[in-house]
Write an enzyme that holds these catalytic residues in place. Structure first.
Site, mmCIF file in Angstrom:
data_model
loop_
_atom_site.group_PDB
_atom_site.id
_atom_site.type_symbol
_atom_site.label_atom_id
_atom_site.label_comp_id
_atom_site.label_asym_id
_atom_site.label_seq_id
_atom_site.Cartn_x
_atom_site.Cartn_y
_atom_site.Cartn_z
ATOM 1 C CB SER A 201 -0.946 -0.064 1.201
ATOM 2 O OG SER A 201 -1.968 0.847 1.043
ATOM 3 C CG ASP B 235 -6.820 -3.092 -2.915
ATOM 4 O OD1 ASP B 235 -7.553 -2.355 -2.241
ATOM 5 O OD2 ASP B 235 -5.577 -3.094 -2.829
ATOM 6 C CG HIS C 202 -5.454 -2.553 0.595
ATOM 7 N ND1 HIS C 202 -4.774 -2.183 -0.539
ATOM 8 C CD2 HIS C 202 -4.895 -1.831 1.611
ATOM 9 C CE1 HIS C 202 -3.852 -1.282 -0.229
ATOM 10 N NE2 HIS C 202 -3.909 -1.066 1.065
HETATM 11 C C1 LIG Z 1 -5.676 5.127 -0.777
HETATM 12 S S1 LIG Z 1 -4.570 3.990 -0.263
HETATM 13 C C2 LIG Z 1 -3.830 4.567 1.172
HETATM 14 C C3 LIG Z 1 -2.794 3.666 1.692
HETATM 15 C C4 LIG Z 1 -3.340 2.810 2.781
HETATM 16 N N1 LIG Z 1 -3.817 3.688 3.797
HETATM 17 C C5 LIG Z 1 -4.943 3.474 4.439
HETATM 18 O O1 LIG Z 1 -5.705 2.589 4.226
HETATM 19 C C6 LIG Z 1 -2.286 1.914 3.397
HETATM 20 O O2 LIG Z 1 -1.112 2.168 3.308
HETATM 21 N N2 LIG Z 1 -2.733 0.882 4.098
HETATM 22 C C7 LIG Z 1 -1.903 0.076 4.951
HETATM 23 C C8 LIG Z 1 -2.492 0.024 6.337
HETATM 24 O O3 LIG Z 1 -2.574 1.275 6.910
HETATM 25 C C9 LIG Z 1 -1.733 -1.346 4.441
HETATM 26 O O4 LIG Z 1 -0.754 -1.979 4.844
HETATM 27 O O5 LIG Z 1 -2.570 -1.832 3.698
#
Ligand SMILES: CSCC[C@H](NC=O)C(=O)N[C@@H](CO)C(=O)O
Length: 730
Positions: free
Chosen positions: A585, A673, A705
């Protein structure tokens, strides 16, 4: 000298399998106090665990019970009572306050069709088994942590839960009906057919959902079962523009208290986003009136009623802004109707070391028996501690700061008996109990183990602290430090240099605490060192750190990670030719930035559902506000980004650096996702292929995701290490 890293897939899979056997704790309930015939007092502790079953390709849930003899202040004797039992088909379960009954929402297949039942057990008898699906009062019962609940009334006569609102069955305009079912005076038949609850023309209507991992949640409703009367009612009278959840019975069972999230003008993803406009509500069941108890200008969650039923504690943060923030601990007095802030936002940690509250969920019970203190687990820098707040003074004490365990979790507390799980990167989760000392006591908690776990003697970990070089200091938020966790094989000969896997966390407002992490433990066993970086912007370091990153993603976070890596390389124990980067992410965003901004430095890159192009993602993610806020702008539901904002989102994204990439990239993508839609990974895949950079994309159907289904997670891990090993020898 090169270290020998395990490279045979069979051997790696064997280590993965061995270490994935360690289960983690998900729940603990403390039963009532029972006095034995010899006068001794004891309580039963019910625990739920989850474990990966690689053979069955499932995360299995099982329970184990323990008996704890005590004198209300200390544990006298404790032990397991019986073995583990796998839990199948239970959606939700809850013992009644007296412990005499148990309610279960169960999923069971009847003649090949999935049905939901609400059961009430008393002693060894299943007293009720109500077929909720057949009642057709509502859709599926919610079992998620965001909305879901199953709560006994104080009187033990009613049960409260959340379910999806009943949706009329939609059918085609051309569906033929048997004459006896068709309506009379059928002028209106295009809207509603003669069949009750069936509508025509609605078959293809789009229904909004609550986003990532909540795709089957759209319109929650509060439901009550009258146990005696065998009657389920769906509460009406709630405001039309809110979705209710996290409900419980008000003092005296006069009504229900719940959180309502505004869903107008449209729903925004809720997972990892406790910054959604919401309020505390009270639905009075005696007068049928719904009252809003908090301002409605903030975001609130985790309301918990005190044992004396006088106060409700809850967490609060601001709406929009960074998706994870430093929360306030607030208190609503049921009788004076006054709200106060018990613990405020911490911008910069002071001398006492307290860095602020960064939890979005309190444990089911979090109050001391005297209703004067609140206990919760919370990241404090790179550890997770147990903290105790005195609600009168707001003073905070750490119950665990002096321990050498990395991470503590409060599973529950009842009559001051705390049930906790703790772990470290080299120590799988274990289960402990201990009594909370009295309010004026200076004593430490005397922890007693219920379920021990063995330390991995060959794995070592430490927390490293970094001060960014002056040229990378943030002038608006100056002098911020950050940490990284370094996990390494323990006995390494002086002349041996280890390969290193660098892993920045996602979020970006998240944190990696020193807890049991399966993949890091396996990597260590294989002979890798792992560096997990909590760059500026992580939670657990004060609110200034979080805000310092807004508008600076793609630079400040990237530089912090690179600085941590280069500092670790200076120690001389790492093989500079064998450094790889991986992340998911926003962590994937950073991994792809690092290979673009430091061409050739990293020999392999693995990215799970990475954010590749914020400008192209804003129209398709469930949290478009994230793109605006992280790019340094204000989000508004009725405003499109202007050209300059769009340009910045593109410029700060990894795709901007793709032409500089030299590192081979493995992408692991979840087909379903909703957070970072799979097209992001495909966009990068094509850009790399066009530039002849080695790239491989793994596509996981049925995964969202987190790519956390057992087969996706284990396959992703195996492919990650094999990709790294392959490209270390290029
Ligand atoms: C629009 S995507 C944003 C990135 C995401 N943030 C929040 O959901 C992200 O990095 N998620 C992380 C957990 O915070 C992950 O490991 O999936």
């Amino acid at each position: 000298m090169d270290s020998k890293v395990m490279s045979s897939p069979g051997e790696i899979a064997r280590v993965y399998k061995e270490l994935s056997l360690y289960p983690s704790l998900s729940r603990a309930d403390v039963g009532p106090v029972i006095t034995s015939q010899y006068g001794g007092k004891y309580s039963n502790i019910y625990t739920e665990w989850s474990q990966r079953d690689l053979e069955r390709n499932e995360n299995v849930k099982f329970c184990r019970q323990y008996i704890v003899f005590h004198d209300d202040k200390s544990v006298v004797y404790s032990g397991a009572s019986g073995n583990c039992t796998e839990i199948k088909g239970e959606v939700l379960s809850k013992d009644s306050p007296s412990g005499d009954m148990k309610a279960v929402v169960r999923e069971s297949s009847v003649k090949g069709e999935d049905k939901q039942f609400l059961e009430v057990w008393s002693k060894n008898i299943k007293m009720k088994s109500i077929n909720l699906s057949a009642l057709k009062k509502h859709g599926k019962v919610y079992d998620d942590a965001q909305f879901g609940c199953l709560v006994w009334s104080h009187s033990e006569t009613h049960l409260l839960y959340v379910a999806e609102k009943k949706r009329p069955k939609a059918e085609s305009f051309f569906q033929t009906e048997s004459p006896e079912l068709s309506g009379v005076g059928d002028e209106e038949d295009t809207i509603r057919t003669g069949k009750k609850d069936t509508v025509k023309g609605e078959q293809f209507v789009f229904h909004e959902d609550w986003g990532e991992a909540l795709g089957d949640k759209s319109c929650p409703v509060l439901c009550i079962l009258d146990i005696e009367g065998d009657f389920v009612s769906v509460l009406d009278g709630l405001p039309d523009d809110i979705s209710p959840g996290q409900a419980f019975w008000a003092p005296g069972d006069t009504g229900v208290v719940f959180i309502g999230w505004w869903h107008e003008p449209f729903r925004l993803g809720l997972k990892y986003c406790p910054n959604r406009r919401s309020a505390l509500f009270y639905m009075d069941l005696t007068g049928g009136k719904c009252e809003q108890l908090s301002s409605g200008k903030t975001s609130v969650c985790s309301p918990r009623l005190s044992p004396d039923q006088c106060r409700i504690a809850y967490l609060e943060c601001s709406v929009y802004g960074p998706h994870m923030q430093c929360s306030k601990l607030c208190m609503y007095d049921w009788y004076t109707k006054k709200t106060s802030v018990v613990v405020d936002v911490i911008k910069r940690p002071g001398k006492d070391g307290f860095t602020g509250i960064y939890s979005s969920q309190l444990s089911p019970q979090c109050w001391s028996a005297d209703s004067q203190r609140i206990i919760f687990a919370c990241p404090q820098r790179s550890r997770k501690d147990l903290l105790m707040v005195d609600i009168n003074t707001g003073s905070i004490n750490s119950l665990t700061a002096k321990s050498d365990i990395g991470s503590w979790c409060l599973l529950n507390i009842e009559r001051d008996l705390m049930v906790v799980s703790c772990s470290s990167p080299n120590c799988p989760p274990s289960l402990w109990v201990g009594f909370l000392p009295g309010i004026d006591s200076q004593e430490n908690v005397d922890w007693v183990t219920l379920e021990d776990s063995e330390k991995l003697q060959d794995v070592d970990w430490q927390i490293l602290t970094f001060t960014p070089p002056s040229e990378d200091d943030n002038s608006q938020y100056s002098n911020l430090e950050f940490d990284a966790l370094l996990i390494k094989p323990k006995e390494v000969k002086d002349e041996v240099k280890l390969p290193l896997i660098v892993t920045p966390h996602g979020g970006p407002h998240s944190v990696i605490v020193a807890e049991w992490l399966l993949s890091s433990a396996v990597l260590c066993r294989m002979g890798f060192a792992v560096l997990l970086v909590n760059y500026r912007g992580s939670i657990g370091y004060g609110e200034d750190s979080i805000y310092s990153l807004l508008g600076n993603v793609g630079t400040q976070d990237v530089k912090d990670v690179q600085f941590a890596v280069e500092s670790v390389l200076k120690s001389g124990s790492i093989d500079e030719q064998k450094v790889a980067v991986s992340g998911g992410s926003h962590g994937g965003f950073l991994a792809c930035h690092l290979i673009g901004q430091y061409p050739g430095f990293y020999k392999a890159c693995v990215a799970r559902n990475p954010v590749i192009n914020m400008a192209s993602m804003i129209g398709s993610t469930d949290i478009p506000d994230w793109c605006m806020v992280e790019a340094g702008f204000v989000f508004n539901t009725d405003c499109l980004p202007d050209a300059a904002e769009w340009e910045k989102m593109l410029n700060i994204s990894p795709i901007k650096y793709v032409s500089q990439v030299k590192t081979p990239v493995l992408l692991t993508i979840g087909e379903d996702d909703k957070r970072v839609p799979n097209k992001q990974g495909i966009e990068y895949y094509k850009a790399l292929k066009a530039r002849q950079i080695p790239v491989r994309l793994l596509w996981y159907p049925g995964n969202n995701h987190s790519l956390s289904k057992v087969d996706a997670e284990s396959d992703g891990f195996m492919n990650m290490v094999l990709w790294m090993i392959q490209h270390f020898s290029d």
